[in-house]
Design a protein around this motif. Sequence first.
Motif, PDB file in Angstrom:
ATOM      1  N   UNK A  70       0.812  -1.215   0.000  1.00  0.00           N
ATOM      2  CA  UNK A  70       0.000   0.000   0.000  1.00  0.00           C
ATOM      3  C   UNK A  70       0.842   1.260   0.000  1.00  0.00           C
ATOM      4  N   UNK A  71       2.112   1.169   0.417  1.00  0.00           N
ATOM      5  CA  UNK A  71       2.985   2.348   0.450  1.00  0.00           C
ATOM      6  C   UNK A  71       4.069   2.154  -0.596  1.00  0.00           C
ATOM      7  N   UNK A  72       4.194   3.136  -1.467  1.00  0.00           N
ATOM      8  CA  UNK A  72       5.122   3.067  -2.594  1.00  0.00           C
ATOM      9  C   UNK A  72       6.092   4.229  -2.544  1.00  0.00           C
ATOM     10  N   UNK A  73       7.334   3.967  -2.920  1.00  0.00           N
ATOM     11  CA  UNK A  73       8.371   4.994  -3.018  1.00  0.00           C
ATOM     12  C   UNK A  73       8.508   5.367  -4.491  1.00  0.00           C
ATOM     13  N   UNK A  74       8.058   6.564  -4.839  1.00  0.00           N
ATOM     14  CA  UNK A  74       8.093   7.000  -6.238  1.00  0.00           C
ATOM     15  C   UNK A  74       9.510   7.180  -6.778  1.00  0.00           C
ATOM     16  N   UNK A  75      10.479   7.236  -5.910  1.00  0.00           N
ATOM     17  CA  UNK A  75      11.869   7.365  -6.354  1.00  0.00           C
ATOM     18  C   UNK A  75      12.490   6.015  -6.706  1.00  0.00           C
ATOM     19  N   UNK A  76      11.734   4.946  -6.515  1.00  0.00           N
ATOM     20  CA  UNK A  76      12.172   3.602  -6.896  1.00  0.00           C
ATOM     21  C   UNK A  76      11.341   3.167  -8.103  1.00  0.00           C
ATOM     22  N   UNK A  77      11.943   3.075  -9.287  1.00  0.00           N
ATOM     23  CA  UNK A  77      11.184   2.834 -10.516  1.00  0.00           C
ATOM     24  C   UNK A  77      10.227   1.641 -10.470  1.00  0.00           C
ATOM     25  N   UNK A  78      10.629   0.523  -9.887  1.00  0.00           N
ATOM     26  CA  UNK A  78       9.737  -0.643  -9.843  1.00  0.00           C
ATOM     27  C   UNK A  78       8.522  -0.374  -8.963  1.00  0.00           C
ATOM     28  N   UNK A  79       8.730   0.303  -7.850  1.00  0.00           N
ATOM     29  CA  UNK A  79       7.596   0.637  -6.988  1.00  0.00           C
ATOM     30  C   UNK A  79       6.683   1.656  -7.657  1.00  0.00           C
ATOM     31  N   UNK A  80       7.279   2.622  -8.347  1.00  0.00           N
ATOM     32  CA  UNK A  80       6.487   3.624  -9.073  1.00  0.00           C
ATOM     33  C   UNK A  80       5.605   2.930 -10.120  1.00  0.00           C
ATOM     34  N   UNK A  81       6.182   1.989 -10.864  1.00  0.00           N
ATOM     35  CA  UNK A  81       5.405   1.245 -11.863  1.00  0.00           C
ATOM     36  C   UNK A  81       4.274   0.470 -11.185  1.00  0.00           C
ATOM     37  N   UNK A  82       4.564  -0.128 -10.039  1.00  0.00           N
ATOM     38  CA  UNK A  82       3.538  -0.863  -9.307  1.00  0.00           C
ATOM     39  C   UNK A  82       2.392   0.032  -8.880  1.00  0.00           C
ATOM     40  N   UNK A  83       2.713   1.206  -8.366  1.00  0.00           N
ATOM     41  CA  UNK A  83       1.685   2.159  -7.965  1.00  0.00           C
ATOM     42  C   UNK A  83       0.837   2.554  -9.172  1.00  0.00           C
ATOM     43  N   UNK A  84       1.483   2.885 -10.293  1.00  0.00           N
ATOM     44  CA  UNK A  84       0.738   3.308 -11.478  1.00  0.00           C
ATOM     45  C   UNK A  84      -0.153   2.190 -12.001  1.00  0.00           C
ATOM     46  N   UNK A  85       0.348   0.968 -12.024  1.00  0.00           N
ATOM     47  CA  UNK A  85      -0.484  -0.163 -12.475  1.00  0.00           C
ATOM     48  C   UNK A  85      -1.708  -0.320 -11.583  1.00  0.00           C
ATOM     49  N   UNK A  86      -1.507  -0.225 -10.282  1.00  0.00           N
ATOM     50  CA  UNK A  86      -2.605  -0.392  -9.335  1.00  0.00           C
ATOM     51  C   UNK A  86      -3.634   0.725  -9.473  1.00  0.00           C
ATOM     52  N   UNK A  87      -3.174   1.955  -9.545  1.00  0.00           N
ATOM     53  CA  UNK A  87      -4.101   3.091  -9.641  1.00  0.00           C
ATOM     54  C   UNK A  87      -4.829   3.073 -10.989  1.00  0.00           C
ATOM     55  N   UNK A  88      -4.135   2.760 -12.069  1.00  0.00           N
ATOM     56  CA  UNK A  88      -4.789   2.693 -13.378  1.00  0.00           C
ATOM     57  C   UNK A  88      -5.900   1.639 -13.386  1.00  0.00           C
TER      58      UNK A  88
END
Length: 139
Positions: A70-88
């Motif tokens: 549930x908590x993502x670090x946008x400065x880490x590319x893999x986590x950022x991609x995970x957040x975007x996939x989930x929100x999309x």
Amino acid sequence: MTDRPGSSTVTIAGAAPLTDAAVDAISESAVADVLRERYAGRLPDRLEALAGPKHGLVALPLHIAWSGLRIYDLDRPRQRMGLYRTVLAEGQREDLTRFLNRDLLLLQWPTMRTMISRSVREAWETAFPELERRASATE
């Protein structure tokens, strides 16, 4: 519509029998149309409305990230991609504008489009042709 147990065809009154494969194809097409409409209805009017953060930690609410991280670090590319996939996939219009950032979406789109469902991808690329152009330019 009639269907006999063990039958590999479906008959619609007054029409030629349909095979199981034809029924599956019709069903998949109908489901895809419904999903595309569902995702399209959530989209912002403009990409500029995506005013989410570019850096730092982001905690997604339970209605978006109901399982797993549930908590993502946008400065880490893999986590950022995970957040975007989930929100999309799971976010409503307000979530899209709150958690997604236009510049990051454009930057990630060529890769991101291969990691999301066809329904999500088609909804976004139909509404925002610049996403598809950006993906085509990097292929």
